[in-house]
Design a protein around this motif. Structure first.
Motif, PDB file in Angstrom:
ATOM      1  N   TRP A 129      22.650 -31.547 -65.620  1.00 15.03           N
ATOM      2  CA  TRP A 129      22.986 -31.983 -66.985  1.00 15.03           C
ATOM      3  C   TRP A 129      21.712 -32.211 -67.782  1.00 15.03           C
ATOM      4  CZ3 TRP A 129      27.979 -35.023 -68.175  1.00 15.03           C
ATOM      5  CH2 TRP A 129      29.047 -34.461 -67.458  1.00 15.03           C
ATOM      6  N   VAL A 130      20.640 -32.540 -67.086  1.00 22.13           N
ATOM      7  CA  VAL A 130      19.360 -32.606 -67.792  1.00 22.13           C
ATOM      8  C   VAL A 130      18.800 -31.191 -67.938  1.00 22.13           C
ATOM      9  CG1 VAL A 130      17.072 -33.644 -67.892  1.00 22.13           C
ATOM     10  CG2 VAL A 130      18.905 -34.829 -66.673  1.00 22.13           C
ATOM     11  N   ILE A 185      24.509 -18.337 -84.174  1.00 21.54           N
ATOM     12  CA  ILE A 185      23.701 -18.306 -82.946  1.00 21.54           C
ATOM     13  C   ILE A 185      23.925 -19.566 -82.113  1.00 21.54           C
ATOM     14  CG2 ILE A 185      21.318 -18.456 -82.090  1.00 21.54           C
ATOM     15  CD1 ILE A 185      20.563 -16.541 -84.417  1.00 21.54           C
ATOM     16  N   ILE A 186      23.841 -20.720 -82.752  1.00 19.55           N
ATOM     17  CA  ILE A 186      23.969 -21.942 -81.947  1.00 19.55           C
ATOM     18  C   ILE A 186      25.410 -22.160 -81.509  1.00 19.55           C
ATOM     19  CG2 ILE A 186      21.910 -23.031 -82.895  1.00 19.55           C
ATOM     20  CD1 ILE A 186      23.739 -24.677 -84.689  1.00 19.55           C
ATOM     21  N   ALA A 187      26.373 -21.633 -82.286  1.00 18.94           N
ATOM     22  CA  ALA A 187      27.762 -21.710 -81.816  1.00 18.94           C
ATOM     23  C   ALA A 187      27.886 -20.932 -80.514  1.00 18.94           C
ATOM     24  CB  ALA A 187      28.709 -21.124 -82.866  1.00 18.94           C
ATOM     25  N   MET A 188      27.349 -19.724 -80.487  1.00 10.53           N
ATOM     26  CA  MET A 188      27.421 -18.915 -79.265  1.00 10.53           C
ATOM     27  C   MET A 188      26.658 -19.582 -78.128  1.00 10.53           C
ATOM     28  SD  MET A 188      29.460 -16.715 -80.019  1.00 10.53           S
ATOM     29  CE  MET A 188      29.488 -16.007 -78.383  1.00 10.53           C
ATOM     30  N   ALA A 189      25.550 -20.236 -78.463  1.00 12.07           N
ATOM     31  CA  ALA A 189      24.770 -20.904 -77.412  1.00 12.07           C
ATOM     32  C   ALA A 189      25.635 -21.956 -76.713  1.00 12.07           C
ATOM     33  CB  ALA A 189      23.512 -21.545 -78.009  1.00 12.07           C
ATOM     34  N   LEU A 190      26.322 -22.768 -77.489  1.00 10.64           N
ATOM     35  CA  LEU A 190      27.107 -23.837 -76.857  1.00 10.64           C
ATOM     36  C   LEU A 190      28.365 -23.296 -76.188  1.00 10.64           C
ATOM     37  CD1 LEU A 190      26.809 -26.876 -79.287  1.00 10.64           C
ATOM     38  CD2 LEU A 190      25.399 -26.245 -77.337  1.00 10.64           C
ATOM     39  N   ILE A 191      29.024 -22.346 -76.831  1.00 13.16           N
ATOM     40  CA  ILE A 191      30.280 -21.833 -76.269  1.00 13.16           C
ATOM     41  C   ILE A 191      30.029 -21.164 -74.914  1.00 13.16           C
ATOM     42  CG2 ILE A 191      32.127 -20.130 -76.610  1.00 13.16           C
ATOM     43  CD1 ILE A 191      31.854 -20.768 -79.663  1.00 13.16           C
ATOM     44  N   THR A 192      28.903 -20.470 -74.772  1.00 13.36           N
ATOM     45  CA  THR A 192      28.626 -19.816 -73.486  1.00 13.36           C
ATOM     46  C   THR A 192      27.878 -20.741 -72.530  1.00 13.36           C
ATOM     47  OG1 THR A 192      26.498 -18.934 -74.262  1.00 13.36           O
ATOM     48  CG2 THR A 192      28.440 -17.555 -74.599  1.00 13.36           C
ATOM     49  N   GLY A 193      26.945 -21.517 -73.081  1.00 12.27           N
ATOM     50  CA  GLY A 193      25.995 -22.233 -72.221  1.00 12.27           C
ATOM     51  C   GLY A 193      26.532 -23.503 -71.599  1.00 12.27           C
ATOM     52  N   VAL A 194      27.483 -24.158 -72.250  1.00 12.20           N
ATOM     53  CA  VAL A 194      27.933 -25.443 -71.712  1.00 12.20           C
ATOM     54  C   VAL A 194      28.734 -25.230 -70.421  1.00 12.20           C
ATOM     55  CG1 VAL A 194      29.358 -27.473 -72.145  1.00 12.20           C
ATOM     56  CG2 VAL A 194      27.817 -26.642 -73.916  1.00 12.20           C
ATOM     57  N   PHE A 204      33.481 -31.523 -69.795  1.00  9.92           N
ATOM     58  CA  PHE A 204      33.631 -32.883 -69.260  1.00  9.92           C
ATOM     59  C   PHE A 204      34.909 -32.995 -68.424  1.00  9.92           C
ATOM     60  CE2 PHE A 204      30.984 -34.434 -73.109  1.00  9.92           C
ATOM     61  CZ  PHE A 204      29.813 -34.221 -72.405  1.00  9.92           C
ATOM     62  N   SER A 205      35.995 -32.355 -68.868  1.00  6.65           N
ATOM     63  CA  SER A 205      37.235 -32.430 -68.081  1.00  6.65           C
ATOM     64  C   SER A 205      37.064 -31.741 -66.729  1.00  6.65           C
ATOM     65  CB  SER A 205      38.414 -31.774 -68.803  1.00  6.65           C
ATOM     66  OG  SER A 205      38.328 -31.991 -70.172  1.00  6.65           O
TER      67      SER A 205
END
Ligand code: HEM
Ligand code: HEM
Ligand SMILES: [Fe+2]
Lengths: 464, 144
Positions: free
Chosen positions: A199-200, A239-248, B26-27
């Motif tokens: 997570w870090v 770009i940042i939307a795609m970063a979070l949607i794929t990366g998280v 998180f879920s």
């Protein structure tokens, strides 16, 4: 050209510290690479694990200095006001530098177990995990510095003109601080420890740091191309939307083989396979904006650094990341030299280069020039090509080493032991060391670029 | 990008996509934490294992070795060293204890950490415990 706001100048010490620590990082890289081929080099004075934490921790610290400097430079300009408190920025600078230098000296002068004992690791053990080797008190220091920094930047953003760039940057910085808090959670259960360690690490480099990188890149592109802000901001959001949607959910590519349930094999593979998309878009974005430019900014070097960032980030994170991110592939490559190959090109291409890009754009302005003198820019360009080719060669050498390692040690019918495998692939480690020297020369040329051409420019500086 | 795709549409994709991804993550993590006890061998974490992990961290072993494939790539994987050493904690202890302080000329060598007997036992138990985690059959073979 002068700075639009006087307080932007606090970025300067941050940039200088970043570059100095970068040099230190790379010198320790050379030590490590030598130890790979001459096993007893500097043993037992500087064992490999000590040199390695100096190398990686200096990397993280100089990148943080770079992000902070970048923020102090661009946020006043975006917000159209002076920085909330330049004084706080300077206090935090010296605090961070002192804490950083003391920690590195601690690594080098005291055996690690002694440092752990001295700094109270028994009371709250957080040390001895990759990249998070800092004593707990250093970690607390980092939190204080980062919070103070975010307060300063946040007050500037919130009381000034709010732009997409400054809000995205601030969001990334807040995310950086929040996810770092998991560095303080170190359960006895190794599986849980690893679960939250990512997570870090992962949520930084494949999450919130991409927001920071995107914001800095967007800022520089607006300045050097003159393309309409509306267009650039739209790109930034996508770009940042795609970063979070794929990366998280993509974090799952680290949950294949550490004790976590099997469904992560699917989730991690699928989502992380899409992670190259934001990096690909960044490359498209940079080239598109430069080709649609409305002005020819005299800082050609900054344009080169920006385009170089976009390309090498895509190669290192996108292509080399994709290479080993599907679970069946990662089964064989996990924790091999392939990982190291990817780690190097990704960190360098994305984060080292984005910091150099903003320094290249900002430093001349802080020094009262529109762009650096011709000779300085020529040095910068040489430095770019030397560092880029050095790092690409390091990556290719490690990829060669990694493929053979996987083959000999993990796939062959009669697998070889780890140490025997290492010996039979030594050629690639020599190649990596040689490429490391090329890289280092490039870095020294970069440092030199700040010292050449300044005399001439003083007499010829034009103000815009 | 096309004119009909506006900035506010882009912003909504970012906000919606970002928040949705985080909530989903998180879920999923919450679920994983619930089922981990079936896989992570936690019921075998003794005081010795806990001490072993502390000693592992206090000496920065991960600065040379990988454990379950994470760490440094300079020295062998240790997640399965217990099985590689013939399911013997004594073999692990013997190895760590016998490292020459000045190293082996010309070769990569492991430092002499001067661990106490208690620390050595803890370390060996920690590595034994680690080898019993369900890792989806990783590493591919005994060499790690
Ligand atoms: C700029 C962005 C990135 C940076 C700085 C970065 C950096 C790193 C580093 C340093 C590691 C090694 C961590 C360790 O020591 O255990 C790593 C591992 C990994 N990265 Fe990245 N990475 C980035 C983006 C990506 C992307 C976009 C992908 C996938 C497409 C990816 C896939 C992986 C995988 C699968 C591993 C695990 C390797 C293993 O199993 O040993 N990375 N990354
Ligand atoms: C002269 C140039 C360099 C050399 C010779 C070098 C060498 C090394 C070596 C030998 C390691 C240890 C690998 C292991 O654990 O076995 C390492 C780790 C690492 N280095 Fe470098 N390095 C250099 C420059 C850089 C640069 C410029 C960056 C980033 C901008 C970087 C980022 C890293 C990272 C992130 C790791 C940890 C990798 C991982 O865990 O996968 N290095 N480096
Ligand atoms: Fe990752």
């Amino acid at each position: 050209m002068m700075m639009k706001y006087e307080s932007q100048a606090v970025a300067k010490p941050y940039f200088i510290a970043a570059i100095a620590l970068f040099v230190g990082q790379v010198l320790f890289g050379l030590i490590l690479a030598t130890q790979y081929v001459v096993g007893d080099f500097l043993f037992p004075e500087i064992p490999f694990n000590v040199a390695r934490m100096v190398h990686t921790n200096l990397l993280i610290v100089w990148l943080l200095f770079g992000f902070m400097g970048a923020s102090y430079f661009l946020v006043p300009e975006e917000s159209e006001r002076e920085l909330y408190s330049p004084k706080l920025a300077m206090i935090l600078f010296w605090t961070f530098l002192t804490a950083g230098v003391l920690t590195i000296l601690g690594y080098l002068l005291v055996p690690y177990a002694g440092l752990a004992a001295m700094t109270g690791n028994d009371i709250w053990p957080t040390m001895g995990r990759e990249f998070l080797e800092q004593p707990t008190i250093t970690k607390i220091g980092i939190v204080i510095v980062v919070l103070g920094f975010i307060f300063n930047i946040g007050m500037t953003v919130l009381t000034g003109r709010k732009t997409v760039i400054s809000v995205v940057l601030l969001t990334g910085l807040v995310g950086l601080a929040l996810f770092f808090l998991f560095a303080f959670y170190n359960p006895v259960n190794l599986v849980l420890d690893k679960f939250f360690w990512w997570w870090v690490i992962h949520l930084w480099v494949e999450g919130v740091w991409e927001l920071i990188m995107g914001a800095i890149l967007a800022f520089v592109l607006i300045k050097v191309t003159g393309v309409d802000r509306e267009v650039i901001e739209k790109w930034l959001y996508v770009i940042i939307a795609m970063a979070l949607i794929t990366g998280v959910i993509g974090t799952g590519h680290h949950y294949f083989y550490i004790g976590t349930p099997e469904y992560w094999l699917w989730l991690g593979s699928i989502f992380s396979a899409l992670e190259p998309i934001p990096f690909f878009m960044m490359a498209l974005f940079a080239f598109n904006m430069v080709s649609r430019r409305r002005r020819d900014h005299p800082n050609k070097a900054a344009v080169l650094w920006a385009l170089g960032t976009a390309v090498l980030a895509f190669l290192g994170a996108g292509v080399w990341g994709f290479m080993h991110t599907l679970a069946p592939v990662n089964y064989y490559t996990h924790g091999s030299q392939i990982t190291s190959a990817h780690g190097h090109l990704a960190f360098f291409g994305a984060y080292a280069l984005i910091v150099i890009t903003i320094i290249s754009y900002a430093m001349p302005i802080i020094r009262g020039q529109v762009a650096a003198p011709e000779i300085t820019q020529r040095f910068e360009k040489w430095s770019f090509w030397l560092m880029a080719s050095g790092m690409v060669t390091i990556t290719l050498a490690l990829t060669g080493a990694g493929v053979l390692q996987v083959w000999l040690q993990r796939m062959a019918e009669e697998p070889m032991s780890f140490m025997a495998t290492q010996e039979s692939i030594a050629f690639f480690y020599w190649l990596r060391l040689a490429a490391g020297f090329v890289f280092t020369i490039g870095l020294l040329v970069y440092v030199a670029s700040f010292f050449v051409g300044q005399k001439e420019s003083r007499s010829t500086t034009v103000s815009e | 990008m096309s004119e009909r795709f506006t900035k506010s549409m882009a912003r909504n994709i970012f906000l919606g996509g970002g928040v949705f991804s985080l909530l989903l993550f998180f879920s999923l993590s919450y679920h994983t934490l619930g089922v981990l006890p079936e896989r992570d061998n936690r019921h075998n974490i003794t005081a010795e294992v806990a001490l072993g992990k502390k000693v592992w961290e206090d000496n920065n072993c991960v600065g040379c070795h990988t454990i379950l494939g994470e760490g440094a790539y300079f020295a062998p994987e240790l997640g399965n060293v217990y099985t590689r050493f013939g399911n013997s904690t004594e073999a692990i202890i013997g190895f760590i204890e016998s490292r020459p302080a000045e190293g082996v000329p010309g070769r990569r060598s492991m430092p002499q950490f001067n661990l106490t007997r208690e620390e050595l036992v803890g370390m060996a138990e920690f590595l034994k415990w680690t080898s019993e985690i369900d890792t989806n059959d990783w590493p591919p073979n005994i060499e790690g």
